[in-house]
Write an enzyme that holds these catalytic residues in place. Structure first.
Site, PDB file in Angstrom:
ATOM      1  N   LYS A   1      21.619 -85.813  15.418  1.00 26.07           N
ATOM      2  CA  LYS A   1      22.170 -86.894  16.138  1.00 26.07           C
ATOM      3  C   LYS A   1      23.338 -86.588  17.281  1.00 26.07           C
ATOM      4  O   LYS A   1      24.057 -85.790  17.224  1.00 26.07           O
ATOM      5  CB  LYS A   1      23.145 -87.521  14.929  1.00 26.07           C
ATOM      6  CG  LYS A   1      24.098 -88.962  15.591  1.00 26.07           C
ATOM      7  CD  LYS A   1      24.748 -89.487  14.193  1.00 26.07           C
ATOM      8  CE  LYS A   1      25.456 -90.867  14.689  1.00 26.07           C
ATOM      9  NZ  LYS A   1      26.882 -90.560  15.569  1.00 26.07           N
TER      10      LYS A   1
ATOM     11  N   THR B   1      25.366 -83.920  13.214  1.00 21.11           N
ATOM     12  CA  THR B   1      25.798 -84.521  14.509  1.00 21.11           C
ATOM     13  C   THR B   1      26.220 -83.320  15.722  1.00 21.11           C
ATOM     14  O   THR B   1      27.160 -82.390  15.186  1.00 21.11           O
ATOM     15  CB  THR B   1      26.849 -85.318  14.254  1.00 21.11           C
ATOM     16  OG1 THR B   1      26.624 -86.469  13.500  1.00 21.11           O
ATOM     17  CG2 THR B   1      27.712 -85.708  15.481  1.00 21.11           C
TER      18      THR B   1
ATOM     19  N   SER C   1      28.786 -90.355   6.287  1.00 24.97           N
ATOM     20  CA  SER C   1      29.513 -89.411   7.180  1.00 24.97           C
ATOM     21  C   SER C   1      30.196 -88.446   6.370  1.00 24.97           C
ATOM     22  O   SER C   1      30.616 -88.920   5.155  1.00 24.97           O
ATOM     23  CB  SER C   1      30.638 -89.962   8.035  1.00 24.97           C
ATOM     24  OG  SER C   1      31.327 -89.071   8.538  1.00 24.97           O
TER      25      SER C   1
END
Ligand code: FNR
Length: 360
Positions: free
Chosen positions: A210, A159, A109
């Site tokens: 994602k 994301t 991340s």
């Protein structure tokens, strides 16, 4: 580093709970608002029973998988987790080292210590991917994609289910919510398919999106040349009252039709859960909370141990299904069933006797 010998996943969960503060524990297990999406992830998995086949030679079970030209020991990915430093001092590096040591994929991340380059140094030869929250303009995003290339990442991931940061009431109630005003978060709300097209054109790495939750968006992603589709509801931490991951998967499998690899996450805790995802058509399963639990229980060694136990569970499940390799599995092995339990985050661990959730 010596690690206690954990014999079951229950033991790892229990140890993680014992080692973490109530705050850190709630950060792991919590979700948005009513936490309905969190529970639906488990309910969707628990609503599937197996249809096993017998009398086949399963003396050799091969649970390895392929992704981006690499062979993985299991079809697993350590999902991107922000703030892993709460659970293990080496944070993202500890997770990447576990992925490398065991032989699965890792996704870092962008909001996790010790950062892209340090994680690359800690596990240079792991199958590493980098996940970005867009918190700057196009030049800022493109520069991070460049850094991912330079750090030897195998893929770059955006994301896309985080246009707004959700209200996570366990954190808010403790007055240290991460949902306060943060001007850089506004960039994320402006991201569109045009940005996806630009990043795809500029970035040399395979692109992962994602947070795809519908067949419609999976098709749009393919049209933009997205290389890997990551089906996720963010572990129920973003949109509340979403569908469980295993409810979203079949329509996306049908829409994609094998044109791109599919990763799925959300509620996967057990070997049987992972087998269900692959039978339904996923290529890889992401581990979110289980990764936090492994790290909290015993750092890199704890996470490797967790993966070893999952591997045993997967091998036993495949053997008992009469399946010796993933390509022999298909949806005919799955059957709808009434779930037992209410879909609690840790519902896969019914023998746990943790204190009741008495926050309010
Ligand atoms: C997450 N997740 C997440 N996702 C992401 O794209 N970037 C991030 O920084 C984070 N951070 C994060 C922190 C914590 C503590 C959790 C539990 C989750 C979501 C994560 O990648 C994944 O989608 C879910 O965790 C999958 O669900 P399970 O496995 O946790 O049920």
């Amino acid at each position: 580093m010596s690690s206690p010998t954990f014999l079951t996943l229950h033991e790892l969960v229990k140890r993680a709970r014992q080692k973490l503060s109530h705050d850190s524990w709630d950060y792991i297990v919590g979700g948005a608002e009513t936490e309905t999406t969190v529970r639906r992830n488990r309910l969707a998995l628990d609503s599937i029973a197996f249809r096993p086949r017998v009398l086949r030679d399963v003396s050799q079970v091969d649970a390895s998988a392929k992704l981006l030209g690499r062979t993985l020991r299991l079809p697993l990915l350590l999902a991107p987790i922000g703030g892993l430093e709460l659970f293990a001092p080496e944070a993202g590096a500890a997770a990447a080292m576990a992925a490398r040591q065991f032989g699965i994929a890792h996704m870092l991340s962008s909001v996790c210590e010790p950062g892209l380059e340090a994680v690359a140094r800690a596990a240079p030869d792991a199958l590493r991917m980098f996940q970005l929250y867009v918190r700057g303009d196009a030049a800022w995003t493109d520069a991070l994609a460049e850094r991912a290339v330079a750090a030897g990442c195998s893929a770059f991931c955006l994301t896309v289910d985080t246009a707004y940061y959700s209200r996570r009431e366990r954190d808010i109630a403790k007055r240290h919510s991460r949902s306060g005003p943060m001007p850089e978060r506004e960039f994320q709300a402006r991201v569109t398919w045009d940005d996806v097209a630009r990043i795809k054109a500029n970035c040399a790495l395979p692109l992962v999106l994602k947070g795809i939750a519908t067949a419609e968006d999976a098709i749009l992603a393919l049209e933009q040349g997205v290389d890997i589709i990551y089906v996720s509801n963010h572990g129920g931490r973003q949109l509340d009252h979403g569908r469980g991951a295993m409810e979203m998967l079949p329509e996306i499998v049908a829409a994609v039709g094998g044109r791109a690899p599919l990763i799925v996450d959300g509620g996967f805790c057990r070997g049987t859960d992972i087998v269900k995802a692959l039978a339904a058509g996923a290529d890889l399963v992401g581990l979110g909370r289980m990764q936090c639990i492994g790290l909290a229980a015993g750092g890199t060694a704890g996470l490797v141990r967790l993966l070893e136990i999952l591997e045993q569970e997967i091998h036993i499940c495949l053997g008992l299904l009469g399946v010796a390799a993933w390509n022999a599995l298909d949806p005919s092995y799955l059957h709808p069933a009434a779930p037992l339990g209410a879909g609690d985050t840790l519902g896969a661990f019914p023998l746990l006797a943790l204190e009741p959730n008495s926050f309010y």
